[in-house]
Write an enzyme that holds these catalytic residues in place. Structure first.
Site, PDB file in Angstrom:
ATOM      1  N   ARG A   8       0.838  -1.207   0.000  1.00  0.00           N
ATOM      2  CA  ARG A   8       0.000   0.000   0.000  1.00  0.00           C
ATOM      3  C   ARG A   8       0.869   1.251   0.000  1.00  0.00           C
ATOM      4  NH1 ARG A   8      -1.263   3.951   3.088  1.00  0.00           N
ATOM      5  NH2 ARG A   8      -0.086   3.157   4.865  1.00  0.00           N
ATOM      6  N   ALA A   9       0.444   2.242  -0.749  1.00  0.00           N
ATOM      7  CA  ALA A   9       1.018   3.585  -0.682  1.00  0.00           C
ATOM      8  C   ALA A   9      -0.133   4.569  -0.550  1.00  0.00           C
ATOM      9  CB  ALA A   9       1.852   3.896  -1.917  1.00  0.00           C
ATOM     10  N   SER A  10       0.148   5.704   0.060  1.00  0.00           N
ATOM     11  CA  SER A  10      -0.928   6.642   0.387  1.00  0.00           C
ATOM     12  C   SER A  10      -1.447   7.436  -0.798  1.00  0.00           C
ATOM     13  CB  SER A  10      -0.457   7.612   1.476  1.00  0.00           C
ATOM     14  OG  SER A  10      -0.117   6.908   2.653  1.00  0.00           O
ATOM     15  N   THR A  11      -0.564   7.761  -1.749  1.00  0.00           N
ATOM     16  CA  THR A  11      -0.976   8.626  -2.852  1.00  0.00           C
ATOM     17  C   THR A  11      -0.632   8.002  -4.193  1.00  0.00           C
ATOM     18  OG1 THR A  11       1.131   9.839  -2.995  1.00  0.00           O
ATOM     19  CG2 THR A  11      -0.484  10.632  -1.394  1.00  0.00           C
ATOM     20  N   GLN A  14       3.091   7.856  -5.203  1.00  0.00           N
ATOM     21  CA  GLN A  14       3.995   6.921  -4.537  1.00  0.00           C
ATOM     22  C   GLN A  14       3.885   5.535  -5.170  1.00  0.00           C
ATOM     23  OE1 GLN A  14       2.508   7.362  -0.541  1.00  0.00           O
ATOM     24  NE2 GLN A  14       3.986   8.959  -0.040  1.00  0.00           N
TER      25      GLN A  14
END
Length: 203
Positions: A8-11, A14
């Site tokens: 998972r990445a936030s944006t 990324q």
């Protein structure tokens, strides 16, 4: 025992797949079979994460959810974390994180007493690290808000620039009838971004 990688990445900017090689190396070193990999660009502060819950739906009792760090799984509020923990417990999914050595034993066969002991220790450590991840998230949000307030007062704040090229590509795919899931796979963007572009297109 099957391993399911969660990345998972936030944006959108990324790379959510950045840690894939490290997770695969860990699984190979432990002699574990990777059943599937789940990748998404969503905030860890959100409970509603489609790929995470698809992973849980696919899991069978005893499967391992393998993550790089606990904050990849949760930056949730206490109430949302308890909800997610209940889902993990109900499905008997073992959470193993590369940054949590106490969890590594859950990826190895063991007798019932050892399994229960390490499960109890790991559950406690998960709660602690989830709380730390949430505090870090709230501290960063507060600092960002303070910085934006100061920048606005000084006339320097312009907000995040739009990725015009990517959004034009999303618009083109929407016009061709490409599904949102296919657009996500092609661009790596979030559904919220697609929704924003779709709303603008319909206006």
């Amino acid at each position: 025992m099957l391993v399911r990688l969660y990345l998972r990445a936030s944006t959108d900017e990324q790379d959510a797949s950045r840690a894939r090689a490290d997770l695969e190396a860990f699984a190979n070193d432990k002699g574990l079979r990777i059943a599937a990999t789940y990748v998404e660009n969503e905030s860890g502060a959100k409970l509603a994460r489609p790929e995470l819950f698809r992973l849980l739906a696919d899991s069978r009792p005893g499967d391992v959810l393998l993550i790089e760090q606990v904050d990849r799984l949760s930056r949730l509020t206490s109430a949302d974390w308890q909800h997610l923990r209940s889902e993990l417990d109900a499905r008997q999914v073992r959470v193993v994180a590369l940054d949590l050595p106490t969890s590594w034993m859950l990826a190895a066969p063991a007798d019932e007493f050892t399994s229960r002991m390490f499960a109890a220790v790991n559950a406690m450590m998960l709660d602690v690290l989830a709380a730390v991840a949430r505090k870090d998230y709230e501290d960063r949000r507060r600092r960002q808000a303070q910085g934006q307030t100061r920048a606005k007062a000084e006339g320097r704040y312009t907000g995040r620039p739009e990725d015009v090229g990517r959004n034009a590509g999303i618009t083109a795919m929407l016009e061709k009838g490409v599904s949102w899931s296919q657009i996500q796979a092609a661009t790596g963007c979030s559904r919220a971004t697609i929704a924003k572009v779709a709303k603008r297109r319909a206006a």
